[in-house]
Enzyme design. Structure first.
Site, short mmCIF file in Angstrom:
data_model
loop_
_atom_site.label_atom_id
_atom_site.label_comp_id
_atom_site.label_asym_id
_atom_site.label_seq_id
_atom_site.Cartn_x
_atom_site.Cartn_y
_atom_site.Cartn_z
N TYR A 32 0.85 -1.20 0.00
CA TYR A 32 0.00 0.00 0.00
C TYR A 32 0.88 1.24 0.00
CZ TYR A 32 -3.33 3.61 1.40
OH TYR A 32 -4.09 4.75 1.44
N GLU A 77 -3.55 7.42 -4.39
CA GLU A 77 -3.52 6.18 -3.63
C GLU A 77 -3.26 5.01 -4.56
OE1 GLU A 77 -6.21 4.45 -0.09
OE2 GLU A 77 -7.23 4.42 -2.02
#
Length: 217
Positions: free
Chosen positions: A109, A197
């Site tokens: 992530y 993101e």
């Protein structure tokens, strides 16, 4: 303003961030044509909506033929996906992204966002790719790295080293971290973004970093 995954990836590609090849499609015929153009053994059919959790809702399917692309495109286009971010009303799928498959070794992530409290760009990194970062923060906060970047100095080598260490990148993959993060930072600042993101950021079987998904605001 939020933009779709395929638009975010096209922007990131322009800043040197590696992303899989893909083609947007608005009809079933366009989806099949896109799959044939890509010519890959494995193809991913992805619903394009402004919400996370598409995979769990049936909006992301991995297939191995153009015939299967047609089946999934017919199923997904015009349907309503209900995810944890759409609410019970869901969101209607009006476009797809047909993307080449990827040999995933590790899911990570990575995001950059504007911390309004400090008025600084903040990097968030975690080894828990593919999961909701809010859940990771609540259940295992020790697995999340948060770094604030001083706007006067910008992204520095020590920021990159911290991220690479947190993500446990080694060898040639570690060497790619500088270019990857620098590309995202340039995209973020030059496009006046509020959020970028990458979830998941993947390490492929050959050790390459790849933005497998991208959300941008």
């Amino acid at each position: 303003m939020n933009i779709h995954e395929h638009q975010a990836k096209e922007l990131l590609r322009g800043f040197g961030v590696p992303v899989p090849k893909g083609i947007a499609a608005y009809t079933v015929d366009e989806a099949v044509s896109a799959a044939k153009t890509l010519g890959t053994d494995v193809t991913v059919v992805k619903a394009q909506i402004h919400a996370g959790g598409r995979g769990k809702a049936g909006g992301v399917k991995v297939v191995t033929s153009a015939a299967d692309v047609k089946i999934e495109a017919e199923r997904i286009l015009g349907s309503k996906l209900v995810t944890h971010q759409t609410g019970p009303a869901g969101k209607e799928v009006q476009r797809l992204y047909i993307e080449e498959g990827c040999d995933i070794a590790t899911e990570l992530y990575l995001s950059m966002l504007v911390d309004r409290g400090s008025s600084q760009i903040t990097i968030i990194a975690s080894t828990e790719g593919g999961m909701d970062i809010e859940a990771v923060a609540a259940e295992t906060p020790e697995r999340i790295l948060t770094i604030s970047i001083d706007p006067a100095t910008g992204l520095k080598p020590h920021h990159i080293r911290s991220v690479a260490n947190t993500l446990k990148l080694t060898g040639t993959t570690n060497k790619q971290a500088a270019g990857f993060l620098s590309g995202i930072y340039k995209a973020f600042t030059q496009l006046d973004a509020s959020l970028v993101e990458i979830n998941p950021l993947v390490v492929t079987g050959s050790g390459d970093l790849l933005a497998l998904d991208a959300k941008m605001g």
